[in-house]
Design a protein around this motif. Structure first.
Motif, PDB file in Angstrom:
ATOM      1  N   THR A   1       0.834  -1.260   0.008  1.00 45.38           N
ATOM      2  CA  THR A   1       0.016  -0.088  -0.191  1.00 45.38           C
ATOM      3  C   THR A   1       0.730   1.007   0.100  1.00 45.38           C
ATOM      4  OG1 THR A   1      -0.213   0.061   2.551  1.00 45.38           O
ATOM      5  CG2 THR A   1      -1.988  -1.097   1.225  1.00 45.38           C
ATOM      6  N   ALA A   2       2.123   1.168   0.301  1.00 48.16           N
ATOM      7  CA  ALA A   2       3.089   2.386   0.203  1.00 48.16           C
ATOM      8  C   ALA A   2       3.316   2.680  -1.076  1.00 48.16           C
ATOM      9  CB  ALA A   2       4.268   1.934   1.066  1.00 48.16           C
ATOM     10  N   PRO A   3       3.610   3.843  -1.189  1.00 46.11           N
ATOM     11  CA  PRO A   3       4.065   4.415  -2.678  1.00 46.11           C
ATOM     12  C   PRO A   3       5.141   3.726  -3.400  1.00 46.11           C
ATOM     13  CG  PRO A   3       3.814   6.303  -1.236  1.00 46.11           C
ATOM     14  CD  PRO A   3       4.003   5.026  -0.113  1.00 46.11           C
ATOM     15  N   LEU A   4       4.909   3.689  -4.743  1.00 44.60           N
ATOM     16  CA  LEU A   4       6.214   2.845  -5.566  1.00 44.60           C
ATOM     17  C   LEU A   4       6.545   3.833  -6.597  1.00 44.60           C
ATOM     18  CD1 LEU A   4       7.587   0.084  -6.242  1.00 44.60           C
ATOM     19  CD2 LEU A   4       5.625  -0.437  -7.476  1.00 44.60           C
ATOM     20  N   THR A   5       7.637   3.754  -6.869  1.00 42.93           N
ATOM     21  CA  THR A   5       8.178   4.444  -8.034  1.00 42.93           C
ATOM     22  C   THR A   5       9.064   3.582  -8.896  1.00 42.93           C
ATOM     23  OG1 THR A   5       8.687   6.668  -6.671  1.00 42.93           O
ATOM     24  CG2 THR A   5       9.896   6.407  -8.713  1.00 42.93           C
ATOM     25  N   VAL A   6       8.568   3.887 -10.263  1.00 40.01           N
ATOM     26  CA  VAL A   6       9.207   3.021 -11.370  1.00 40.01           C
ATOM     27  C   VAL A   6      10.042   3.870 -12.310  1.00 40.01           C
ATOM     28  CG1 VAL A   6       8.874   1.188 -13.194  1.00 40.01           C
ATOM     29  CG2 VAL A   6       7.216   1.292 -11.231  1.00 40.01           C
ATOM     30  N   TYR A   7      11.197   3.619 -12.414  1.00 38.44           N
ATOM     31  CA  TYR A   7      12.152   4.401 -13.149  1.00 38.44           C
ATOM     32  C   TYR A   7      12.802   3.674 -14.555  1.00 38.44           C
ATOM     33  CZ  TYR A   7      13.069   6.468  -8.591  1.00 38.44           C
ATOM     34  OH  TYR A   7      12.935   7.114  -7.396  1.00 38.44           O
ATOM     35  N   GLY A   8      12.794   4.546 -15.700  1.00 43.82           N
ATOM     36  CA  GLY A   8      13.115   3.733 -16.765  1.00 43.82           C
ATOM     37  C   GLY A   8      13.263   4.803 -17.973  1.00 43.82           C
ATOM     38  N   PRO A   9      13.760   4.242 -19.355  1.00 36.28           N
ATOM     39  CA  PRO A   9      13.777   4.889 -20.527  1.00 36.28           C
ATOM     40  C   PRO A   9      12.550   5.660 -20.878  1.00 36.28           C
ATOM     41  CG  PRO A   9      14.888   2.747 -20.599  1.00 36.28           C
ATOM     42  CD  PRO A   9      13.781   2.622 -19.356  1.00 36.28           C
ATOM     43  N   PRO A  10      12.692   6.595 -21.803  1.00 29.91           N
ATOM     44  CA  PRO A  10      11.161   7.165 -22.308  1.00 29.91           C
ATOM     45  C   PRO A  10      10.597   5.947 -23.226  1.00 29.91           C
ATOM     46  CG  PRO A  10      13.296   8.416 -22.816  1.00 29.91           C
ATOM     47  CD  PRO A  10      13.661   7.420 -22.203  1.00 29.91           C
ATOM     48  N   GLY A  11       9.037   6.133 -23.070  1.00 32.27           N
ATOM     49  CA  GLY A  11       8.334   5.425 -23.667  1.00 32.27           C
ATOM     50  C   GLY A  11       7.721   4.104 -22.355  1.00 32.27           C
ATOM     51  N   LEU A  12       8.499   4.142 -21.291  1.00 35.99           N
ATOM     52  CA  LEU A  12       8.066   3.237 -19.996  1.00 35.99           C
ATOM     53  C   LEU A  12       6.587   3.524 -19.669  1.00 35.99           C
ATOM     54  CD1 LEU A  12       8.616   1.105 -17.943  1.00 35.99           C
ATOM     55  CD2 LEU A  12       9.614   2.808 -16.703  1.00 35.99           C
ATOM     56  N   LYS A  13       6.343   4.862 -19.659  1.00 39.78           N
ATOM     57  CA  LYS A  13       5.203   5.495 -19.088  1.00 39.78           C
ATOM     58  C   LYS A  13       3.890   5.049 -19.882  1.00 39.78           C
ATOM     59  CE  LYS A  13       3.216   9.621 -16.982  1.00 39.78           C
ATOM     60  NZ  LYS A  13       3.483  11.120 -16.419  1.00 39.78           N
ATOM     61  N   ALA A  14       4.038   5.441 -21.368  1.00 42.88           N
ATOM     62  CA  ALA A  14       3.158   5.049 -22.101  1.00 42.88           C
ATOM     63  C   ALA A  14       2.871   3.196 -21.896  1.00 42.88           C
ATOM     64  CB  ALA A  14       3.498   5.500 -23.450  1.00 42.88           C
ATOM     65  N   PHE A  15       3.863   2.713 -21.993  1.00 45.07           N
ATOM     66  CA  PHE A  15       3.821   1.215 -21.894  1.00 45.07           C
ATOM     67  C   PHE A  15       2.703   0.569 -20.755  1.00 45.07           C
ATOM     68  CE2 PHE A  15       5.253  -2.740 -19.868  1.00 45.07           C
ATOM     69  CZ  PHE A  15       4.681  -3.627 -20.799  1.00 45.07           C
ATOM     70  N   LEU A  16       3.219   1.314 -19.584  1.00 49.94           N
ATOM     71  CA  LEU A  16       2.468   0.994 -18.417  1.00 49.94           C
ATOM     72  C   LEU A  16       1.069   1.396 -18.134  1.00 49.94           C
ATOM     73  CD1 LEU A  16       5.239   1.325 -15.364  1.00 49.94           C
ATOM     74  CD2 LEU A  16       4.254  -0.917 -16.527  1.00 49.94           C
ATOM     75  N   GLU A  17       0.897   2.997 -18.610  1.00 49.89           N
ATOM     76  CA  GLU A  17      -0.287   3.471 -18.739  1.00 49.89           C
ATOM     77  C   GLU A  17      -1.400   2.719 -19.700  1.00 49.89           C
ATOM     78  OE1 GLU A  17       0.182   7.566 -19.338  1.00 49.89           O
ATOM     79  OE2 GLU A  17       0.530   7.975 -17.347  1.00 49.89           O
ATOM     80  N   VAL A  18      -0.775   2.354 -20.713  1.00 52.68           N
ATOM     81  CA  VAL A  18      -1.925   1.585 -21.784  1.00 52.68           C
ATOM     82  C   VAL A  18      -2.190   0.256 -21.466  1.00 52.68           C
ATOM     83  CG1 VAL A  18      -2.030   0.574 -24.154  1.00 52.68           C
ATOM     84  CG2 VAL A  18      -1.139   2.706 -23.605  1.00 52.68           C
ATOM     85  N   SER A  19      -1.213  -0.323 -20.674  1.00 53.98           N
ATOM     86  CA  SER A  19      -1.239  -1.898 -20.083  1.00 53.98           C
ATOM     87  C   SER A  19      -2.335  -1.818 -18.931  1.00 53.98           C
ATOM     88  CB  SER A  19       0.098  -2.662 -19.655  1.00 53.98           C
ATOM     89  OG  SER A  19       0.952  -2.803 -20.713  1.00 53.98           O
ATOM     90  N   LEU A  20      -2.180  -0.869 -18.052  1.00 56.13           N
ATOM     91  CA  LEU A  20      -2.872  -0.815 -16.946  1.00 56.13           C
ATOM     92  C   LEU A  20      -4.483  -0.278 -17.223  1.00 56.13           C
ATOM     93  CD1 LEU A  20      -0.351   0.385 -14.271  1.00 56.13           C
ATOM     94  CD2 LEU A  20      -1.362  -1.880 -14.605  1.00 56.13           C
ATOM     95  N   ASN A  21      -4.546   0.673 -18.134  1.00 50.98           N
ATOM     96  CA  ASN A  21      -5.797   1.159 -18.524  1.00 50.98           C
ATOM     97  C   ASN A  21      -6.720   0.122 -19.310  1.00 50.98           C
ATOM     98  OD1 ASN A  21      -5.243   3.677 -16.968  1.00 50.98           O
ATOM     99  ND2 ASN A  21      -4.533   4.595 -18.845  1.00 50.98           N
ATOM    100  N   ILE A  22      -6.183  -0.252 -20.150  1.00 59.37           N
ATOM    101  CA  ILE A  22      -6.865  -1.258 -21.154  1.00 59.37           C
ATOM    102  C   ILE A  22      -7.508  -2.397 -20.264  1.00 59.37           C
ATOM    103  CG2 ILE A  22      -6.696  -2.754 -23.165  1.00 59.37           C
ATOM    104  CD1 ILE A  22      -5.388  -0.643 -24.654  1.00 59.37           C
ATOM    105  N   SER A  23      -6.431  -2.903 -19.617  1.00 60.58           N
ATOM    106  CA  SER A  23      -6.703  -4.129 -18.688  1.00 60.58           C
ATOM    107  C   SER A  23      -7.640  -3.644 -17.435  1.00 60.58           C
ATOM    108  CB  SER A  23      -5.823  -4.797 -18.050  1.00 60.58           C
ATOM    109  OG  SER A  23      -4.985  -4.065 -17.407  1.00 60.58           O
ATOM    110  N   GLN A  24      -8.048  -2.491 -17.328  1.00 61.13           N
ATOM    111  CA  GLN A  24      -8.771  -2.013 -16.265  1.00 61.13           C
ATOM    112  C   GLN A  24      -8.132  -2.546 -15.023  1.00 61.13           C
ATOM    113  OE1 GLN A  24     -13.032  -2.112 -16.517  1.00 61.13           O
ATOM    114  NE2 GLN A  24     -13.054  -1.945 -18.727  1.00 61.13           N
ATOM    115  N   SER A  25      -6.764  -2.462 -14.815  1.00 62.46           N
ATOM    116  CA  SER A  25      -6.200  -2.786 -13.701  1.00 62.46           C
ATOM    117  C   SER A  25      -6.326  -1.680 -12.612  1.00 62.46           C
ATOM    118  CB  SER A  25      -4.686  -3.187 -13.681  1.00 62.46           C
ATOM    119  OG  SER A  25      -4.743  -4.102 -14.608  1.00 62.46           O
TER     120      SER A  25
END
Length: 315
Positions: A85-109
Motif C-alpha cells: 500500500t506504500a508508494p512505489l516509483t518505477v524508473y526507466g527510459p522514455p516509453g515506459l510511462k506509455a507502456f504501463l499506462e496503456v497496459s493498466l488502463n486497457i486491462s482496467q487494473s
C-alpha cells in the motif's frame, strides 16, 4: 545489502530459468528492497522467494525489451494483495510511462497505491540521505541503461566505553557527538567529536548493467564497485554473434570488471543454448581466466555485497 536473482535467462523463459529480474535487498539499511527489471513471470518468482511485494519500494528498468518489462503490469496490479500500500516509483527510459499506462488502463487494473513513473535519459536518477542511483546509456539495439547504486558513507562508531570513563551518560549528548558536534559537560569540559567517533565507514557500491555490447560507459559506471552484475549472453567463441545481437561474452564482461577494479563480478542473462548448470560452468571458467572473482547468477541465490576492504585476504 544483498543482490538476489529472480531470473537469469536471456530473451525468453526456459524450463530451467526465468527471464531477467534482480532484487537489491536493503532490509538492514531501509527495510525495503528495490527491483531491477521485471521480465514475464517475475511475480511468480517472487512467490517462490522470501521477498514480499509489500516491501518493494522502487523498480529500475534498464530497457524496454519484453524480457525485461513484460512482468511489470501484472506485478504492479497484484502488489496490493501482498500488502503493498506504500508508494512505489518505477524508473526507466522514455516509453515506459506509455507502456504501463496503456497496459493498466486497457486491462482496467486497479492500483490502489501511489504509483510514480519517472522516465530518464541517464544521470542522477535518485538520491536521499542513504543512497544515490546514477544511470548511463549503454550500447544495445534500443536504449539500454546501467545503474550505479552508491550507499552513502555511514557515521563512525561512538566510543561509549571512553565516554563512560569520562562520566558522560547515554543521552542527547551521544547523538550530538555522533553527528560530529562537540559537547560541553556540566563541569565545563569540552569533548571533541573527533576524539570519540571513529572514521566514517565507506558506503558500498553495486553496478547493475542492462543488455549491452562492450562500450565506453561501462567502466566509469562500474569503477570501484564492490559488486558488478554484467550480462554474459554468450561464451567467447560466439563473440561475433554477441556483437551482431548487441550483447557481451564472458570474456568481455570479465575484462570490464578487471578494468573497472570491481570487487566481484556476477554473470547473468545467459542464452537458452546453455540450458543447465553444467553448460554454464565453462562460461564461469572462461571469465575467471581474466577476472578470478567471478560468480554465476542463479535463480533464488543471494549474493551479499561485501566491501572490498572488508574481504579476507586472498578472497
Amino acid at each position: 545489502m544483498e543482490v538476489y536473482f529472480l531470473g537469469t535467462n536471456a530473451g525468453v523463459p526456459s524450463i530451467q530459468r526465468n527471464v531477467t529480474s534482480i532484487a537489491l535487498r536493503l532490509f538492514e539499511e531501509r527495510r525495503t528492497f528495490w527491483m531491477f527489471d521485471c521480465g514475464e513471470g517475475t511475480q511468480h518468482q517472487v512467490l517462490k522467494s522470501p521477498l514480499r511485494l509489500g516491501k518493494l519500494e522502487r523498480i529500475f528498468v534498464t530497457h524496454l525489451h519484453g524480457d525485461h518489462i513484460f512482468g511489470l503490469p501484472g506485478l504492479l496490479s497484484s502488489r496490493a494483495y501482498q500488502g503493498g500500500t506504500a508508494p512505489l516509483t518505477v524508473y526507466g527510459p522514455p516509453g515506459l510511462k506509455a507502456f504501463l499506462e496503456v497496459s493498466l488502463n486497457i486491462s482496467q487494473s486497479r492500483v490502489p497505491y501511489k504509483l510514480d513513473i519517472v522516465e530518464h535519459t541517464g544521470g542522477l536518477i535518485f538520491e536521499d540521505e542513504g543512497f544515490k542511483v546514477e544511470a548511463s546509456l549503454l550500447d544495445h539495439r534500443i536504449d539500454s541503461y546501467g545503474y550505479r547504486i552508491t550507499e552513502k558513507d555511514r557515521p563512525g562508531s561512538l566510543n561509549t566505553e571512553r565516554l563512560r570513563e569520562w562520566g558522560l551518560k547515554p543521552g542527547p549528548a551521544y547523538g550530538r557527538l555522533k553527528k560530529g558536534l562537540d559537547v560541553t559537560t556540566e563541569d565545563g569540559r569540552v569533548i571533541a567529536s573527533k576524539d570519540v567517533v571513529s572514521e566514517p565507514k565507506p558506503g558500498r557500491v553495486v553496478t547493475i548493467l542492462g543488455d549491452t555490447r562492450p562500450c565506453p560507459a561501462i567502466v566509469p559506471l562500474s569503477r570501484g564497485a564492490d559488486l558488478l552484475v554484467h550480462e554474459a549472453t554468450f561464451a567467447s567463441d560466439l563473440a561475433d554473434l554477441a556483437h551482431d545481437y548487441h550483447h557481451s561474452t564472458t570474456i568481455q564482461a570479465a575484462e570490464a570488471a578487471r578494468e573497472a577494479g570491481a570487487g566481484e563480478l556476477v554473470l547473468t542473462h545467459f542464452s537458452s543454448r546453455y540450458s543447465v548448470l553444467d553448460d554454464l560452468l565453462p562460461l564461469l571458467d572462461e571469465a575467471r581466466t581474466v577476472f578470478p572473482d567471478t560468480l554465476l547468477a542463479e535463480e533464488f541465490r543471494l549474493f551479499p555485497v561485501v566491501r572490498r576492504a572488508d574481504k579476507p585476504a586472498g578472497k
